[in-house]
Design a protein around this motif. Sequence first.
Motif, mmCIF file in Angstrom:
data_model
loop_
_atom_site.group_PDB
_atom_site.id
_atom_site.type_symbol
_atom_site.label_atom_id
_atom_site.label_comp_id
_atom_site.label_asym_id
_atom_site.label_seq_id
_atom_site.Cartn_x
_atom_site.Cartn_y
_atom_site.Cartn_z
ATOM 1 N N PRO A 195 7.359 5.625 -1.193
ATOM 2 C CA PRO A 195 7.112 4.871 0.046
ATOM 3 C C PRO A 195 5.994 3.827 -0.097
ATOM 4 N N HIS A 196 6.300 2.617 0.385
ATOM 5 C CA HIS A 196 5.273 1.577 0.539
ATOM 6 C C HIS A 196 4.795 1.677 1.987
ATOM 7 N N VAL A 197 3.680 1.034 2.298
ATOM 8 C CA VAL A 197 3.233 1.015 3.691
ATOM 9 C C VAL A 197 2.527 -0.301 3.981
ATOM 10 N N LEU A 250 17.628 -2.618 -9.214
ATOM 11 C CA LEU A 250 16.169 -2.452 -9.232
ATOM 12 C C LEU A 250 15.728 -1.045 -9.659
ATOM 13 N N PRO A 251 16.219 -0.542 -10.796
ATOM 14 C CA PRO A 251 15.857 0.846 -11.130
ATOM 15 C C PRO A 251 14.354 1.064 -11.275
ATOM 16 N N PHE A 252 13.615 -0.005 -11.603
ATOM 17 C CA PHE A 252 12.169 0.143 -11.771
ATOM 18 C C PHE A 252 11.400 -0.483 -10.610
ATOM 19 N N GLY A 253 12.086 -0.783 -9.497
ATOM 20 C CA GLY A 253 11.422 -1.483 -8.416
ATOM 21 C C GLY A 253 11.102 -2.903 -8.865
ATOM 22 N N GLY A 274 4.210 12.651 -15.392
ATOM 23 C CA GLY A 274 5.100 12.918 -14.260
ATOM 24 C C GLY A 274 6.051 11.760 -14.022
ATOM 25 N N GLY A 275 5.549 10.522 -14.143
ATOM 26 C CA GLY A 275 6.374 9.345 -13.849
ATOM 27 C C GLY A 275 7.286 8.967 -14.994
ATOM 28 N N GLY A 276 6.932 9.379 -16.219
ATOM 29 C CA GLY A 276 7.679 8.869 -17.366
ATOM 30 C C GLY A 276 8.618 9.837 -18.051
ATOM 31 N N THR A 277 8.405 11.139 -17.893
ATOM 32 C CA THR A 277 9.220 12.071 -18.690
ATOM 33 C C THR A 277 10.551 12.397 -18.016
ATOM 34 N N SER A 335 0.836 -1.196 0.000
ATOM 35 C CA SER A 335 0.000 0.000 0.000
ATOM 36 C C SER A 335 0.877 1.255 0.000
ATOM 37 N N ARG A 336 0.237 2.417 -0.071
ATOM 38 C CA ARG A 336 0.959 3.696 -0.037
ATOM 39 C C ARG A 336 0.448 4.512 1.143
ATOM 40 N N PRO A 337 1.330 5.278 1.783
ATOM 41 C CA PRO A 337 0.870 6.093 2.919
ATOM 42 C C PRO A 337 0.070 7.313 2.458
ATOM 43 N N LEU A 371 -6.822 0.431 -12.095
ATOM 44 C CA LEU A 371 -5.920 1.275 -12.887
ATOM 45 C C LEU A 371 -4.687 0.501 -13.350
ATOM 46 N N ARG A 372 -4.171 -0.293 -12.466
ATOM 47 C CA ARG A 372 -2.969 -1.068 -12.778
ATOM 48 C C ARG A 372 -3.272 -2.046 -13.934
ATOM 49 N N LYS A 373 -4.479 -2.647 -13.877
ATOM 50 C CA LYS A 373 -4.879 -3.579 -14.940
ATOM 51 C C LYS A 373 -4.992 -2.824 -16.282
ATOM 52 N N ARG A 403 4.350 -5.985 -7.071
ATOM 53 C CA ARG A 403 3.057 -5.342 -7.340
ATOM 54 C C ARG A 403 3.187 -3.864 -7.679
ATOM 55 N N ARG A 404 4.063 -3.165 -6.979
ATOM 56 C CA ARG A 404 4.185 -1.723 -7.186
ATOM 57 C C ARG A 404 5.331 -1.367 -8.118
ATOM 58 N N GLY A 405 5.943 -2.365 -8.759
ATOM 59 C CA GLY A 405 7.032 -2.081 -9.692
ATOM 60 C C GLY A 405 6.522 -1.208 -10.832
ATOM 61 N N CYS A 406 7.435 -0.578 -11.544
ATOM 62 C CA CYS A 406 7.065 0.410 -12.566
ATOM 63 C C CYS A 406 6.354 -0.245 -13.754
ATOM 64 N N PRO A 407 5.108 0.174 -14.046
ATOM 65 C CA PRO A 407 4.421 -0.402 -15.208
ATOM 66 C C PRO A 407 4.904 0.189 -16.538
ATOM 67 N N GLY A 408 5.701 1.288 -16.449
ATOM 68 C CA GLY A 408 6.156 1.953 -17.685
ATOM 69 C C GLY A 408 7.544 1.525 -18.113
ATOM 70 N N THR A 411 16.268 12.070 -17.428
ATOM 71 C CA THR A 411 17.385 12.082 -16.474
ATOM 72 C C THR A 411 18.317 10.893 -16.715
ATOM 73 N N THR A 412 17.717 9.733 -16.966
ATOM 74 C CA THR A 412 18.520 8.528 -17.212
ATOM 75 C C THR A 412 19.428 8.731 -18.424
ATOM 76 N N MET A 413 18.870 9.335 -19.470
ATOM 77 C CA MET A 413 19.699 9.554 -20.674
ATOM 78 C C MET A 413 20.782 10.596 -20.419
ATOM 79 N N HIS A 429 -9.471 0.199 -6.458
ATOM 80 C CA HIS A 429 -9.239 1.278 -7.417
ATOM 81 C C HIS A 429 -7.849 1.131 -8.049
ATOM 82 N N TRP A 430 -6.835 0.898 -7.192
ATOM 83 C CA TRP A 430 -5.470 0.715 -7.709
ATOM 84 C C TRP A 430 -5.433 -0.491 -8.656
ATOM 85 N N ARG A 431 -6.113 -1.596 -8.263
ATOM 86 C CA ARG A 431 -6.104 -2.807 -9.098
ATOM 87 C C ARG A 431 -6.661 -2.518 -10.497
HETATM 88 C C1 HEM Z 1 13.806 5.469 -16.690
HETATM 89 C C2 HEM Z 1 12.521 5.671 -16.466
HETATM 90 C C3 HEM Z 1 11.772 5.213 -15.254
HETATM 91 C C4 HEM Z 1 12.226 4.801 -14.027
HETATM 92 C C5 HEM Z 1 13.673 4.714 -13.545
HETATM 93 C C6 HEM Z 1 11.062 4.473 -13.226
HETATM 94 C C7 HEM Z 1 11.130 3.984 -11.919
HETATM 95 C C8 HEM Z 1 10.018 3.717 -11.142
HETATM 96 C C9 HEM Z 1 10.076 3.271 -9.770
HETATM 97 C C10 HEM Z 1 11.357 2.982 -8.993
HETATM 98 C C11 HEM Z 1 8.797 3.164 -9.325
HETATM 99 C C12 HEM Z 1 8.350 2.844 -7.901
HETATM 100 C C13 HEM Z 1 8.411 1.409 -7.505
HETATM 101 C C14 HEM Z 1 7.968 1.219 -6.071
HETATM 102 O O1 HEM Z 1 7.386 2.102 -5.452
HETATM 103 O O2 HEM Z 1 8.277 0.142 -5.542
HETATM 104 C C15 HEM Z 1 7.924 3.528 -10.410
HETATM 105 C C16 HEM Z 1 6.552 3.539 -10.340
HETATM 106 C C17 HEM Z 1 5.723 3.932 -11.352
HETATM 107 N N1 HEM Z 1 6.107 4.318 -12.630
HETATM 108 FE FE1 HEM Z 1 7.999 4.397 -13.334
HETATM 109 N N2 HEM Z 1 9.930 4.688 -13.964
HETATM 110 C C18 HEM Z 1 10.312 5.131 -15.214
HETATM 111 C C19 HEM Z 1 9.472 5.413 -16.284
HETATM 112 C C20 HEM Z 1 8.100 5.334 -16.256
HETATM 113 C C21 HEM Z 1 7.226 5.536 -17.401
HETATM 114 C C22 HEM Z 1 7.702 5.790 -18.842
HETATM 115 C C23 HEM Z 1 5.943 5.450 -16.933
HETATM 116 C C24 HEM Z 1 4.634 5.567 -17.698
HETATM 117 C C25 HEM Z 1 4.473 6.109 -18.851
HETATM 118 C C26 HEM Z 1 6.007 5.179 -15.500
HETATM 119 C C27 HEM Z 1 4.915 5.034 -14.673
HETATM 120 C C28 HEM Z 1 4.978 4.639 -13.342
HETATM 121 C C29 HEM Z 1 3.808 4.450 -12.498
HETATM 122 C C30 HEM Z 1 2.354 4.688 -12.910
HETATM 123 C C31 HEM Z 1 4.277 3.994 -11.249
HETATM 124 C C32 HEM Z 1 3.448 3.635 -10.017
HETATM 125 C C33 HEM Z 1 3.179 2.134 -9.932
HETATM 126 C C34 HEM Z 1 2.304 1.754 -8.735
HETATM 127 O O3 HEM Z 1 2.338 2.421 -7.713
HETATM 128 O O4 HEM Z 1 1.593 0.735 -8.849
HETATM 129 N N3 HEM Z 1 7.326 5.112 -15.140
HETATM 130 N N4 HEM Z 1 8.696 3.855 -11.520
#
Ligand code: HEM
Length: 508
Positions: free
Chosen positions: A372-374, A432-435, A301-304, A96-98, A125-127, A438-443, A309-311, A121-123
Amino acid sequence: MELSVWLLALGAATVLLYLVSVKPGGRLSLPPGPPTWPIVGSLFYLSSLPHRSMETLAKKYGPIMFMRLGYLNHLVVSNAGMAREILKVHDAEFASRPHSTAGKYVGFDYKDIIFSPYGDHWRLLRKICTTELLTSARLSTFKAGRHDEVAKMVQSITERGRDGELVKMRPILHMLTSNNICRMLFGRRREATDNLIGSVFDQFFDCVSEMVETVGKFNVGDLIPALKPFDLQGIEGHMKRVSKDMETLLARIIREHREMRAQRNVNAKEDEVKLFLDVLLDLDEELEDKSIMAVMVDMLGGGTDTSATTMEWALSELVHHPAIMKRVQEELDVVVGRDRPVREADLPNLHYLQAVIKENFRLHPAVPLTIPHVNPTAAQLQGYDIPANTNVLVSIWAVGRDPATWENPLEFNPDRFLNSDRGVTGTHYEILPFGSGRRGCPGMNLAQLMVQCGLAALLHAFDWSPAPGIKPEDMSMLESFGGACPIAEPLLVVAKPRVSTDVYKTSA
Ligand code: HEM
């Protein structure tokens, strides 16, 4: 006011209470951690680079560390084994999230994916993300758009870098990733001027960047409830204002898109590429407009910033290590040649480039501490008690630099990935750059395409060197915290073309 200034003031007030310093868990068996002071907890131990402070503390207290920040319990885990415990073994318990100011304003009252608590709700959106929006099939329908954006980026660098002018890479990379995501969401570029909403996008992106910046910070009002009404860092006021502006802009974008759809339906084409916004609007019986807005903000916000920055980091490392850059370019010459542009189809054959990108993710994760997870209920971990509602942070930063896993962890050495099956997609807990879980990055797949193809084209199209007078080895490689943890000194470089200008020609 600067965080450090008011913390010092608060510290002076609380020093009298030092003798009655409390033990946060009473009789619980908590993981080790730094001393806790009244009111502020262990906030004093965090510098302006909290991920670094936590890494240093973990060296003393261990990979499972408990600390109170203000009134909130925090668990910080700092090695692969403990990351696996949180993100795999106990994934559901900590998914969960705090509650947070960011969730309220940036997440449109927790209507988004990032800040939404673990539940129905999260389920939903995630789906939608994993089965509709960010699938390989959907992403491949936007491939031509991504190639076009890469070509436009190369052209823009060629123009800016003419006659050896220095090129500032951050805005260019940010434009690449935001144009890509805008094309997928709304079917138009961020830079487009010939459309209904035109300049609205620029205001919109200013809001997105400001939000990403504030979300990364520790908000004292969240940690010490008594201070919340004073909003000492100005974060809450700022988020409130920006969130309101964004809501107005997004409502307009959605309204205009609905009008366009109504017209388009008259002569709809079956084979038209389906935009993310169309997918979301088709679900409007399940999703209210606030959720649609919140998902769009998450993607932007999450993807741009993260991908840009990574590049920027990867290119900085290559300018800092010219021999590694040369090796990537030699590989590109063999796989792609110099007569055509890099294509996404080339990526699986660019093994050394892939290794460079993994090494860059290891040393420079754009998200150094997971969001943060909770755990809504009390948990047990490695024989320790973890009280309910503890904020859990996996230090992606410390995991990637753990000397127990990585030989010479601070050295930028892509070779370590060449004959290794370690990948960045969350199945290897050492990186783990993307986590993960369940909460790992879907993008993550989209991010990998943007980063890999963008970087490949930059190295294919140009030779890069630092500003005159600066030796590669003297470049500063320090980061700043907040948002996507970028390199502190934005990359300013000389870009010398190495392919003909015809190679990256675009349609417009
Ligand atoms: C280099 C690029 C990116 C990095 C390093 C990155 C990394 C991460 C990390 C570390 C998390 C959190 C994992 C956690 O809390 O355990 C996350 C969550 C998330 N990311 Fe990314 N991300 C990237 C690009 C993207 C893109 C392109 C999108 C969508 C277009 C995106 C959408 C999301 C979303 C929606 C979450 C929340 C997932 C959830 O809480 O279920 N991210 N990302």
